[in-house]
Design a protein around this motif. Structure first.
Motif, short mmCIF file in Angstrom:
data_model
loop_
_atom_site.label_atom_id
_atom_site.label_comp_id
_atom_site.label_asym_id
_atom_site.label_seq_id
_atom_site.Cartn_x
_atom_site.Cartn_y
_atom_site.Cartn_z
N ALA A 129 0.36 -1.61 -0.36
CA ALA A 129 -0.35 -0.08 0.23
C ALA A 129 1.11 1.03 -0.06
O ALA A 129 0.37 2.14 -0.56
N PRO A 130 2.27 1.16 0.61
CA PRO A 130 2.25 2.46 0.31
C PRO A 130 3.47 3.26 0.04
O PRO A 130 3.53 3.98 -1.03
N ALA A 131 3.63 1.95 -1.40
CA ALA A 131 4.67 2.48 -2.14
C ALA A 131 2.90 1.88 -4.06
O ALA A 131 2.91 2.83 -4.63
N ARG A 132 1.97 1.84 -2.77
CA ARG A 132 0.84 2.11 -4.31
C ARG A 132 0.58 3.69 -4.36
O ARG A 132 0.39 4.23 -5.25
N ARG A 133 0.00 3.51 -2.73
CA ARG A 133 0.17 5.37 -2.62
C ARG A 133 0.98 6.60 -3.45
O ARG A 133 0.61 6.97 -3.63
N LEU A 169 3.09 5.55 -6.26
CA LEU A 169 3.24 6.17 -7.50
C LEU A 169 1.60 6.11 -7.69
O LEU A 169 1.52 7.28 -8.57
N ALA A 170 -0.13 6.53 -7.38
CA ALA A 170 -0.36 7.54 -6.83
C ALA A 170 -0.57 9.11 -7.03
O ALA A 170 -0.99 10.04 -7.48
N ALA A 171 0.22 9.37 -6.47
CA ALA A 171 0.71 10.22 -5.91
C ALA A 171 1.37 11.11 -6.69
O ALA A 171 1.15 12.37 -6.99
N ALA A 172 1.92 10.08 -7.48
CA ALA A 172 3.27 10.52 -8.59
C ALA A 172 2.35 11.13 -10.36
O ALA A 172 3.36 10.76 -10.85
N GLY A 173 1.11 9.82 -10.03
CA GLY A 173 0.04 10.00 -10.94
C GLY A 173 0.20 9.19 -12.03
O GLY A 173 0.77 8.89 -13.56
#
Length: 63
Positions: free
Chosen positions: A10-14, A16-20
């Motif tokens: 989850a931290p890595a997925r978040r 990635l999402a924050a970076a677009g």
């Protein structure tokens, strides 16, 4: 939202999402060094992403 491979917590997925980044194809414009700098992105997640890219015949951008 994209289905990320096992090993991308989850931290890595978040991060990635924050970076677009919404899918593996988006990663082809990224360098490994830049992904590693994202807060929440660890070596296990990077390895899982690189493996998933390789399975699709894709790679990260060269330095």
């Amino acid at each position: 939202m994209s289905d990320w491979p096992n090993g991308v917590a989850a931290p890595a997925r978040r991060a990635l999402a924050a970076a677009g980044v919404t899918g593996l194809e988006d990663l082809t414009g990224w360098r490994e060094e830049d992904l590693a700098q994202l807060h929440g992105m660890g070596p296990k997640a990077l390895a899982a992403l690189k493996g998933a890219l390789a399975e699709k015949g894709l790679t990260l951008r060269e330095p």
